[in-house]
Design an enzyme around this catalytic site. Structure first.
Site, PDB file in Angstrom:
ATOM      1  N   HIS A 151       4.170  -5.571 -14.072  1.00 31.02           N
ATOM      2  CA  HIS A 151       4.039  -4.152 -14.427  1.00 31.02           C
ATOM      3  C   HIS A 151       5.070  -3.841 -15.504  1.00 31.02           C
ATOM      4  CE1 HIS A 151       3.675   0.157 -14.218  1.00 31.02           C
ATOM      5  NE2 HIS A 151       2.665   0.038 -13.371  1.00 31.02           N
TER       6      HIS A 151
ATOM      7  N   THR B  47       0.830  -1.207   0.000  1.00 33.37           N
ATOM      8  CA  THR B  47       0.000   0.000   0.000  1.00 33.37           C
ATOM      9  C   THR B  47       0.865   1.258   0.000  1.00 33.37           C
ATOM     10  OG1 THR B  47      -1.746  -1.165   1.195  1.00 33.37           O
ATOM     11  CG2 THR B  47      -1.833   1.238   1.235  1.00 33.37           C
TER      12      THR B  47
ATOM     13  N   LEU C 194      -6.531  -1.108  -4.843  1.00 29.65           N
ATOM     14  CA  LEU C 194      -6.758  -0.315  -3.624  1.00 29.65           C
ATOM     15  C   LEU C 194      -8.261  -0.242  -3.367  1.00 29.65           C
ATOM     16  CD1 LEU C 194      -4.210   2.618  -4.124  1.00 29.65           C
ATOM     17  CD2 LEU C 194      -4.011   0.738  -2.504  1.00 29.65           C
TER      18      LEU C 194
ATOM     19  N   ARG D 142      -5.877  -7.875 -13.782  1.00 29.22           N
ATOM     20  CA  ARG D 142      -6.450  -6.776 -13.010  1.00 29.22           C
ATOM     21  C   ARG D 142      -6.378  -5.461 -13.773  1.00 29.22           C
ATOM     22  NH1 ARG D 142      -3.954  -2.814  -9.250  1.00 29.22           N
ATOM     23  NH2 ARG D 142      -2.038  -3.605 -10.169  1.00 29.22           N
TER      24      ARG D 142
ATOM     25  N   HIS E 289       4.316  -7.759 -10.210  1.00 31.27           N
ATOM     26  CA  HIS E 289       3.671  -6.602  -9.590  1.00 31.27           C
ATOM     27  C   HIS E 289       2.451  -6.962  -8.738  1.00 31.27           C
ATOM     28  CE1 HIS E 289       2.545  -2.422  -9.196  1.00 31.27           C
ATOM     29  NE2 HIS E 289       1.372  -2.624  -9.759  1.00 31.27           N
TER      30      HIS E 289
ATOM     31  N   ARG F 267      -2.091  -3.994 -19.456  1.00 31.49           N
ATOM     32  CA  ARG F 267      -0.746  -4.200 -18.922  1.00 31.49           C
ATOM     33  C   ARG F 267      -0.044  -5.449 -19.443  1.00 31.49           C
ATOM     34  NH1 ARG F 267      -0.834  -2.572 -12.653  1.00 31.49           N
ATOM     35  NH2 ARG F 267      -1.251  -0.473 -13.336  1.00 31.49           N
TER      36      ARG F 267
ATOM     37  N   GLU G 277      -5.239   5.455 -16.819  1.00 31.61           N
ATOM     38  CA  GLU G 277      -4.230   4.395 -16.919  1.00 31.61           C
ATOM     39  C   GLU G 277      -4.712   3.368 -17.925  1.00 31.61           C
ATOM     40  OE1 GLU G 277      -3.024   2.828 -13.077  1.00 31.61           O
ATOM     41  OE2 GLU G 277      -2.858   4.837 -12.249  1.00 31.61           O
TER      42      GLU G 277
ATOM     43  N   TYR H  44       3.566   1.949  -1.291  1.00 32.92           N
ATOM     44  CA  TYR H  44       4.261   2.292  -2.535  1.00 32.92           C
ATOM     45  C   TYR H  44       3.316   2.542  -3.717  1.00 32.92           C
ATOM     46  CZ  TYR H  44       8.031   0.696   0.358  1.00 32.92           C
ATOM     47  OH  TYR H  44       8.896   0.567   1.401  1.00 32.92           O
ATOM     48  N   ALA H  45       2.017   2.422  -3.488  1.00 32.58           N
ATOM     49  CA  ALA H  45       1.081   2.621  -4.606  1.00 32.58           C
ATOM     50  C   ALA H  45       1.238   4.037  -5.140  1.00 32.58           C
ATOM     51  CB  ALA H  45      -0.346   2.368  -4.141  1.00 32.58           C
TER      52      ALA H  45
HETATM   53  P1  FAD Z   1      -0.243  -4.588   1.878  1.00 34.17           P
HETATM   54  O1  FAD Z   1      -0.426  -3.137   1.834  1.00 34.17           O
HETATM   55  O2  FAD Z   1       0.873  -5.156   1.090  1.00 34.17           O
HETATM   56  O3  FAD Z   1      -0.008  -4.981   3.406  1.00 34.17           O
HETATM   57  C1  FAD Z   1       0.363  -6.279   3.774  1.00 34.17           C
HETATM   58  C2  FAD Z   1       0.523  -6.330   5.279  1.00 34.17           C
HETATM   59  O4  FAD Z   1       0.627  -7.694   5.701  1.00 34.17           O
HETATM   60  C3  FAD Z   1       1.781  -5.642   5.808  1.00 34.17           C
HETATM   61  O5  FAD Z   1       1.447  -4.943   6.974  1.00 34.17           O
HETATM   62  C4  FAD Z   1       2.694  -6.808   6.154  1.00 34.17           C
HETATM   63  O6  FAD Z   1       3.615  -6.534   7.190  1.00 34.17           O
HETATM   64  C5  FAD Z   1       1.672  -7.828   6.617  1.00 34.17           C
HETATM   65  N1  FAD Z   1       2.128  -9.205   6.572  1.00 34.17           N
HETATM   66  C6  FAD Z   1       2.418  -9.968   5.495  1.00 34.17           C
HETATM   67  N2  FAD Z   1       2.785 -11.206   5.881  1.00 34.17           N
HETATM   68  C7  FAD Z   1       2.739 -11.214   7.232  1.00 34.17           C
HETATM   69  C8  FAD Z   1       3.043 -12.171   8.215  1.00 34.17           C
HETATM   70  N3  FAD Z   1       3.474 -13.402   7.924  1.00 34.17           N
HETATM   71  N4  FAD Z   1       2.922 -11.830   9.516  1.00 34.17           N
HETATM   72  C9  FAD Z   1       2.509 -10.592   9.872  1.00 34.17           C
HETATM   73  N5  FAD Z   1       2.199  -9.637   8.974  1.00 34.17           N
HETATM   74  C10 FAD Z   1       2.324  -9.952   7.678  1.00 34.17           C
HETATM   75  N6  FAD Z   1      -2.958  -0.616  -6.677  1.00 34.17           N
HETATM   76  C11 FAD Z   1      -3.830   0.346  -7.023  1.00 34.17           C
HETATM   77  O7  FAD Z   1      -5.047   0.135  -6.946  1.00 34.17           O
HETATM   78  N7  FAD Z   1      -3.374   1.556  -7.439  1.00 34.17           N
HETATM   79  C12 FAD Z   1      -2.049   1.851  -7.533  1.00 34.17           C
HETATM   80  O8  FAD Z   1      -1.690   2.963  -7.893  1.00 34.17           O
HETATM   81  C13 FAD Z   1      -1.118   0.850  -7.190  1.00 34.17           C
HETATM   82  N8  FAD Z   1       0.198   1.089  -7.283  1.00 34.17           N
HETATM   83  C14 FAD Z   1       1.072   0.135  -6.851  1.00 34.17           C
HETATM   84  C15 FAD Z   1       2.426   0.423  -6.858  1.00 34.17           C
HETATM   85  C16 FAD Z   1       3.328  -0.490  -6.357  1.00 34.17           C
HETATM   86  C17 FAD Z   1       4.796  -0.182  -6.373  1.00 34.17           C
HETATM   87  C18 FAD Z   1       2.870  -1.725  -5.863  1.00 34.17           C
HETATM   88  C19 FAD Z   1       3.826  -2.732  -5.327  1.00 34.17           C
HETATM   89  C20 FAD Z   1       1.518  -2.027  -5.872  1.00 34.17           C
HETATM   90  C21 FAD Z   1       0.604  -1.101  -6.360  1.00 34.17           C
HETATM   91  N9  FAD Z   1      -0.760  -1.358  -6.363  1.00 34.17           N
HETATM   92  C22 FAD Z   1      -1.627  -0.382  -6.729  1.00 34.17           C
HETATM   93  C23 FAD Z   1      -1.288  -2.558  -5.725  1.00 34.17           C
HETATM   94  C24 FAD Z   1      -1.756  -2.205  -4.302  1.00 34.17           C
HETATM   95  O9  FAD Z   1      -0.853  -1.284  -3.750  1.00 34.17           O
HETATM   96  C25 FAD Z   1      -1.837  -3.407  -3.413  1.00 34.17           C
HETATM   97  O10 FAD Z   1      -2.548  -4.431  -4.037  1.00 34.17           O
HETATM   98  C26 FAD Z   1      -2.534  -3.076  -2.095  1.00 34.17           C
HETATM   99  O11 FAD Z   1      -1.920  -1.961  -1.492  1.00 34.17           O
HETATM  100  C27 FAD Z   1      -2.468  -4.263  -1.154  1.00 34.17           C
HETATM  101  O12 FAD Z   1      -2.964  -3.884   0.091  1.00 34.17           O
HETATM  102  P2  FAD Z   1      -3.071  -4.960   1.225  1.00 34.17           P
HETATM  103  O13 FAD Z   1      -3.628  -4.258   2.410  1.00 34.17           O
HETATM  104  O14 FAD Z   1      -3.752  -6.168   0.731  1.00 34.17           O
HETATM  105  O15 FAD Z   1      -1.543  -5.408   1.508  1.00 34.17           O
HETATM  106  C1  SIN Z   2       0.774   2.351 -11.346  1.00 38.85           C
HETATM  107  O1  SIN Z   2       0.759   3.426 -10.761  1.00 38.85           O
HETATM  108  O2  SIN Z   2       1.197   2.191 -12.485  1.00 38.85           O
HETATM  109  C2  SIN Z   2       0.289   1.152 -10.605  1.00 38.85           C
HETATM  110  C3  SIN Z   2      -1.165   1.111 -10.645  1.00 38.85           C
HETATM  111  C4  SIN Z   2      -1.650  -0.229 -10.234  1.00 38.85           C
HETATM  112  O3  SIN Z   2      -0.878  -1.159 -10.014  1.00 38.85           O
HETATM  113  O4  SIN Z   2      -2.873  -0.375 -10.155  1.00 38.85           O
END
Ligand code: FAD
Ligand code: SIN
Length: 522
Positions: free
Chosen positions: A231, A41, A379, A373, A338, A277, A113, A43-44
């Site tokens: 990505h 999250t 998000l 996706r 990604h 993508r 996008e 780094y989004a």
């Molecule tokens: P995360 O935010 O990854 O959180 C995972 C949590 O689980 C962390 O707190 C971690 O410590 C915890 N955890 C994991 N394993 C364990 C364990 N064994 N024990 C305890 N804790 C654990 N999506 C969009 O919709 N728009 C965007 O612009 C976008 N940009 C992106 C850019 C980048 C660089 C990346 C990498 C992804 C992007 N995505 C984007 C995808 C999106 O960011 C993620 O899918 C989303 O943030 C995932 O949220 P989450 O809460 O599921 O997991």
């Molecule tokens: C990006 O900003 O290019 C990532 C967007 C996403 O993974 O949904």
């Protein structure tokens, strides 16, 4: 032993959205592997897709999502998430999140996008995830029934043998090197993605697919693991291993060119740089292979320097530190792993196939993404499902009867290893084999070879796992092996090329036998 009504494993957008709502009704314990904010999250960049403009419509967002998903989305999940988007955004904003607006007006500055037929992506510059995550962390820290256990690595779910219900998890405290028992009436997996399964990834170091692996070991259904999104544009630079260059840059007209200066995307797809993508990632891969280059270039220099600095402040400053002025020169980029479209099967209440276990966010598979996706839909999904799961879990809480008295973790027969090199070697081996054999382009031969190798590594690491005291690296290694095995298994099963799964043995022959989501626990 720590006891709570709700045990939330993960503190990204999904886990914190759940926790904030659940904490109104019961005690919450949150586990996270590192500091609270670390995860995908944070780094989004691009933003969060939702219908907020009167000229946009749910129908249009639904159509774009279904098209990206190549016929494998669950339409009920697509409608559910998209229709609840605007309210979820409203709640996020009420919690303090700021999205960019057009000048001083109240209208959002919407970005575009790949795969979106119109501008509908809310963003905070190019650091949308950081804006959301910091706000959610601040809100969670202010809520008293929430206890946060940072640097605690969940190892396995605790299963009540008699009832088959999930009653918490074991986690390794990194500080005191001890395994602690977390008992809960309701357990929520919000552990995020699994990009670290691949050698090159845009993901946070915590993205090792732990939740998917834990759920699989506990017997929950897992689906669609063959659909791993690459990505197209991650920075190629020796000092920066996983820095994303947002797709929104292509939305503002940036062009992809070879090192020889040739623009190539129009030859691959009518939407050129804004094609879905998977198409862009495969085209870059093909150009790199054809020309023998290590990367391609992304060029935004046609835009005025002021605009670039204002619209992409994070990317501009980071690349300037690395000696690249993006207002004057093109950016070296490569595709990288990604987003994990598959995961733990969960319904529109976040329920998994195991009683008292929920899964939300990137570790879950609701059916929204299908075979691919749509950008910036994740998000949104995490936000909507985090909220829906909390609503359901709160209703279920009074109905949970616990007579659980989970046994403590037993590591009496293990010893401290003096051969940590075996762990680091296996890490590299798994990630490299996934990159080379189960990456953007696959083939039957490569997949078969990968399966043989992963079985072998699995066997070796299993022996090691039960004999030595566990460390975070060992826990994660075991999990990336499980996830790699699930991806390979699902990829072998799918006898067609569709969405993100491209097998050169089936190129252009989309067999009608398939076109269905992959089998559970494939
Ligand atoms: P995360 O935010 O990854 O959180 C995972 C949590 O689980 C962390 O707190 C971690 O410590 C915890 N955890 C994991 N394993 C364990 C364990 N064994 N024990 C305890 N804790 C654990 N999506 C969009 O919709 N728009 C965007 O612009 C976008 N940009 C992106 C850019 C980048 C660089 C990346 C990498 C992804 C992007 N995505 C984007 C995808 C999106 O960011 C993620 O899918 C989303 O943030 C995932 O949220 P989450 O809460 O599921 O997991
Ligand atoms: C990006 O900003 O290019 C990532 C967007 C996403 O993974 O949904």
């Amino acid at each position: 032993m720590v006891s709570a009504d709700f045990l939330v494993i993960g503190s990204g957008i999904a886990g914190l959205t759940f926790a904030l709502k659940a904490a109104e009704h019961g005690s919450v314990a949150i586990l996270c592997k590192r500091e609270m904010q670390e995860g995908n999250t944070l780094y989004a960049q691009g933003g969060i897709a939702s219908v907020t403009n009167p000229e946009d419509s749910f129908a249009s967002h639904v159509t774009d999502t279904l098209q990206a998903g190549a016929g494998l989305c669950d339409p009920a999940a697509v409608n559910f998430v998209i229709e609840r988007g605007p309210l979820a955004i409203k709640n996020l904003v009420a919690n303090g999140t700021n999205f960019d607006k057009i000048d001083a007006s109240s209208n959002y500055d919407l970005a575009k996008e790949g795969g979106h037929s119109r501008r509908r992506i809310l963003h905070s510059g190019d650091s949308t995830g950081a804006e959301i995550e910091h706000n959610l962390v601040t809100c969670a820290q202010a809520k008293h029934p929430i206890r946060v256990f940072e640097h605690h690595v969940a190892i396995d779910l605790i299963l009540d043998k008699a009832s088959g219900e999930v009653s918490g998890a074991y986690a390794l405290s990194v500080e005191n090197q001890r395994v602690e028992t977390f008992a809960a009436k309701i357990t929520v997996l919000a552990t995020g993605g699994a990009g670290k399964v691949y050698k090159y990834t845009s993901n946070s170091d915590v993205a090792t697919g732990d939740g998917i692996a834990m759920a699989h070991r506990a017997g929950a259904e897992i689906r669609n693991m063959e659909f791993f999104q690459f990505h197209p544009t991650v920075l190629y630079h020796p000092q920066e291993k996983s820095f994303l260059i947002t797709e929104a840059m292509r939305g503002e007209g940036a062009k992809l060119i070879t090192l020889a200066g040739e623009r190539f995307m129009p030859g691959y797809h009518p939407l050129a740089e804004l094609a879905p993508r998977d198409v862009v990632a495969r085209a870059i891969d093909a150009e790199m292979k054809k020309n023998g280059d290590d990367y391609v270039l992304l060029d935004i220099t046609h835009q005025p320097a002021d605009f670039i600095r204002r619209r992409f402040p994070t990317i501009y400053s980071r690349l300037l530190e690395l000696g690249i002025d993006i207002t004057e020169e093109a950016i070296p980029v490569v595709p990288a792993a990604h987003y994990c479209c598959g995961g733990i099967v969960s319904d529109l209440k976040g329920r998994t196939t195991l009683p008292r276990l929920y899964a939300i966010g990137e570790c879950a598979c609701t059916g929204l993404h299908g075979a691919n996706r749509l950008a910036s839909n994740s998000l949104l999904e995490a936000l909507v499902l985090g909220d829906a799961a909390a609503t359901d879990a709160v209703e279920q809480l009074p109905l949970v009867i616990t007579n659980d008295d989970p046994p403590n973790w037993n590591d009496l027969e293990t010893s401290v290893s003096s051969e940590e090199v075996l762990v680091s070697h296996s890490w590299d081996e798994v990630r490299m084999l996934m990159w080379n054999l189960v990456g953007i382009v696959r083939s039957n031969k490569r997949l078969k070879y990968a399966k043989r190798r992963i079985d072998l590594v699995n066997e070796e690491v299993k022996n090691y796992y039960w004999n030595y005291r566990i460390t975070p690296d060992l826990i994660e290694l075991r999990n990336i092996i499980t996830v790699a095995d699930l991806i390979i298994g699902a990829a072998i099963e799918r006898k067609e090329s569709i969405g993100l799964h491209y097998n050169s043995d089936y190129s252009g022959t989309q067999s009608m036998k398939f076109h269905k989501t992959s089998q559970p626990n494939c």
